[in-house]
Design a protein around this motif. Structure first.
Motif, short mmCIF file in Angstrom:
data_model
loop_
_atom_site.label_atom_id
_atom_site.label_comp_id
_atom_site.label_asym_id
_atom_site.label_seq_id
_atom_site.Cartn_x
_atom_site.Cartn_y
_atom_site.Cartn_z
N ALA A 406 2.39 69.67 11.94
CA ALA A 406 3.35 69.00 11.06
C ALA A 406 4.13 67.94 11.82
O ALA A 406 4.44 66.87 11.30
CB ALA A 406 4.30 70.03 10.46
N ARG A 419 0.99 74.75 5.92
CA ARG A 419 1.40 75.89 5.08
C ARG A 419 0.27 76.17 4.08
O ARG A 419 -0.33 75.23 3.55
CB ARG A 419 2.67 75.47 4.34
CG ARG A 419 3.35 76.55 3.58
CD ARG A 419 4.72 76.05 3.11
NE ARG A 419 4.61 74.83 2.34
CZ ARG A 419 4.29 74.81 1.04
NH1 ARG A 419 4.05 75.92 0.40
NH2 ARG A 419 4.21 73.68 0.41
N GLY A 422 -0.03 74.25 0.83
CA GLY A 422 0.78 73.03 0.95
C GLY A 422 -0.08 71.78 0.78
O GLY A 422 -1.31 71.83 0.93
N SER A 451 15.15 73.98 12.45
CA SER A 451 14.93 72.54 12.34
C SER A 451 16.13 71.88 11.67
O SER A 451 16.90 72.53 10.96
CB SER A 451 13.70 72.25 11.48
OG SER A 451 12.65 73.11 11.80
N1 LIG Z 1 12.21 72.94 7.81
C1 LIG Z 1 10.96 73.17 8.23
N2 LIG Z 1 10.71 74.16 9.15
C2 LIG Z 1 9.46 74.39 9.59
N3 LIG Z 1 8.37 73.70 9.20
C3 LIG Z 1 8.56 72.72 8.30
C4 LIG Z 1 9.85 72.40 7.78
N4 LIG Z 1 9.71 71.33 6.94
C5 LIG Z 1 8.40 71.04 6.94
N5 LIG Z 1 7.70 71.85 7.74
C6 LIG Z 1 6.26 71.82 8.01
O1 LIG Z 1 5.81 70.53 7.65
C7 LIG Z 1 4.68 70.63 6.80
C8 LIG Z 1 4.68 69.47 5.84
O2 LIG Z 1 5.68 69.58 4.89
P1 LIG Z 1 5.53 68.85 3.51
O3 LIG Z 1 5.29 67.45 3.79
O4 LIG Z 1 6.69 69.21 2.66
O5 LIG Z 1 4.21 69.46 2.91
P2 LIG Z 1 3.96 70.91 2.30
O6 LIG Z 1 5.30 71.51 2.11
O7 LIG Z 1 3.24 70.62 1.06
O8 LIG Z 1 3.12 71.60 3.32
C9 LIG Z 1 4.82 71.98 6.15
O9 LIG Z 1 3.54 72.48 5.84
C10 LIG Z 1 5.50 72.81 7.19
O10 LIG Z 1 4.55 73.41 8.04
#
Ligand SMILES: Nc1ncnc2c1ncn2[C@@H]1O[C@H](COP(=O)(O)OP(=O)(O)O)[C@@H](O)[C@H]1O
Ligand SMILES: [Mg+2]
Length: 473
Positions: A406, A419, A422, A451
């Motif tokens: 990510a 995820r 996701g 984060s």
């Molecule tokens: N606050 C967070 N803490 C940990 N991992 C996060 C957080 N925000 C995002 N991620 C990671 O970033 C990835 C991408 O997020 P996003 O673009 O919203 O796609 P999605 O939620 O559909 O997977 C997520 O799959 C997750 O693994």
């Protein structure tokens, strides 16, 4: 022919170079002309004197003046066997102003003498000394006037200049022809290809086929060809991607409708008499709702450009409360996530309320999901504030931090999701929406303790009203 064209420059430079070269050779040429002239005079004088010596004395007087006239000199002195002998003589019109001994003159001396002769326009009498031809004595000396010599030099110089003018014009014309043929024709060809290509870059017929014989031009043509091929193929690929995107959008749209209907039926399965079916029902409902979300986010992303934000003033704490409420409900099944908000109740912000709602939802949902994924309780914290330039909103969590995948593909569509279920679109959409406000979303911290994302929204409306970049890359 204009001077700012290649042919114009070439013509001008040729003329300048020829004139420079001419100036360099004019003086030596004039010096050598003068030397030749004087030597021929000496020779003629010698022949004349020999003629007189061989003649009968009685005829001498008439013959003498005729011979002198023919030789173009006033008198001739020969030195033979160490005896200086005035062989021919006639009245000299004035005093002898200078003596030139040709036997001793060096190169620079002759040039200096030539210049002096040329710029001194008085007709003077000079004495010239040289060696007689055929060893017919030790020395021959003549007196003569300078006017005919000077006139001869002027005529010769003018002829030389005229010739070089003609020569430079001809060279310029020839060079021009060569430049046209070797350089300008290929350059024009490249230009016309560029223009034709710019008008229809998807048409591969406009791609140049290198054929210039000059290596540099051929290299330019080859570079252009490579560039055109790359652009054309990436245009084609883009077009295919756009078509594919449209197809995906249509499928997502219809699929979402089908799934929504299915969802209603799946809900009913929870009331089934069969305990197996009842147990499976929530999983089915969950899967279907994930599929609906996927369709919706894909559709949202498919709108290549988000509409520009419709700015209004609203209370940020209120908006945050709405988002938190919705997320608390969504996360109820696990119920281990605490939401803490630290936003001044009076903080008013100017932004697009719906868009900011989506941004906060995406970030808070990610935080909630990250905490839920650990199976441990955790906290999502929302803070906000303002300064002279901007409003800021910070979303922090006590989750496990962003997975490497990510982090590497942060804000890149479809590639950052780590995820299950996701899409990797949530952060991209959030960042695009904030960028539409002229602001930015930054990941300011991500480690094992959690984060933190920071949203910046500028107060300056003019930044927000600039054209918005496309959401997809
Ligand atoms: N606050 C967070 N803490 C940990 N991992 C996060 C957080 N925000 C995002 N991620 C990671 O970033 C990835 C991408 O997020 P996003 O673009 O919203 O796609 P999605 O939620 O559909 O997977 C997520 O799959 C997750 O693994
Ligand atoms: Mg997400």
């Amino acid at each position: 022919m204009r001077l700012n064209t290649i042919s114009g420059r070439f013509a001008a430079l040729t003329i300048i170079f020829v004139v420079l070269a001419e100036i360099c050779i004019l003086l030596p040429s004039l010096a050598s002309y003068r030397l030749d002239y004087l030597e021929s005079r000496l020779e003629r004088a010698q022949i004349a004197s020999l003629a007189l010596l061989a003649t009968d004395e009685s005829l001498a007087s008439d013959l003498e003046s005729e011979l002198l006239q023919n030789a173009g000199v006033f008198n001739v002195v020969l030195r033979r066997n160490d005896i200086r002998q005035l062989v021919l003589s006639s009245p000299i019109p004035g005093p002898v102003s200078a003596t030139y001994d040709l036997r001793e003159e060096g190169v620079f001396q002759t040039m200096d003498d030539a210049l002096r002769t040329l710029f001194d326009n008085r007709d003077e009498v000079i004495r010239v000394i040289g060696s007689p031809v055929n060893q017919a004595g030790q020395l021959i000396e003549i007196t003569m006037n300078t006017a005919p010599l000077r006139q001869g030099m002027i005529d010769y110089g003018l002829r030389l200049l005229l010739l070089s003018a003609a020569f430079s014009v001809m060279t310029a014309l020839l060079l021009n022809l060569v430049v046209q043929r070797l350089v300008l024709v290929p350059i024009r060809r490249v230009i016309s290809h560029m223009v034709a290509y710019a008008n229809a870059p998807e048409d591969p017929r406009h791609i140049i086929a290198p054929n210039a014989r000059i290596a540099e031009l051929n290299a330019a043509e080859s570079a252009l060809e490579t560039m055109q091929k790359t652009v054309t193929s990436s245009l084609k690929q883009k077009e295919r991607m756009a078509q594919l995107g449209q197809a995906v959008a249509k499928i997502s749209h219809d699929l979402r409708n089908i799934l929504t209907t299915t969802q209603i039926f799946a809900d009913r399965l929870e009331d089934s008499a069969d305990p197996k079916v009842r147990r499976a029902a929530p999983k089915l409902v969950n899967s279907i709702s994930r599929a609906v979300t996927l369709c919706e986010t894909t559709l949202a992303f498919g709108k290549a450009e988000e509409p520009p934000p419709t700015l209004s003033r609203f209370n940020l704490a209120q908006l945050a409360a709405d988002v938190v409420e919705a997320e608390t409900l969504a996360g109820e099944a696990v119920g281990k996530v605490d939401f803490v908000t630290d936003i001044p109740p009076s903080l008013t912000i100017r932004a697009d309320r719906d868009q900011l709602y989506r941004v906060l939802t995406n970030l808070i949902r990610n935080a909630r999901q990250a905490i839920e994924g650990t199976g441990e309780p955790g906290t999502v914290e929302l803070a906000a504030g303002e300064n002279d330039n901007e409003w800021w909103i910070r979303i922090g969590d006590t989750g496990p931090g962003l997975p490497e995948k990510a982090r590497e593909h942060l804000f890149k569509p479809f590639s950052g999701s780590a995820r299950k279920g996701g899409t990797g679109l949530g952060l991209t959409i959030a960042a695009d929406l904030v960028r539409g406000h002229g602001g930015a979303v930054d990941l300011i911290r991500s480690d094992a303790e959690g984060s933190e994302f920071m949203i910046h929204i500028p107060r300056d409306v003019s930044i927000a009203l600039q054209p918005q970049p496309a959401a997809a890359q």
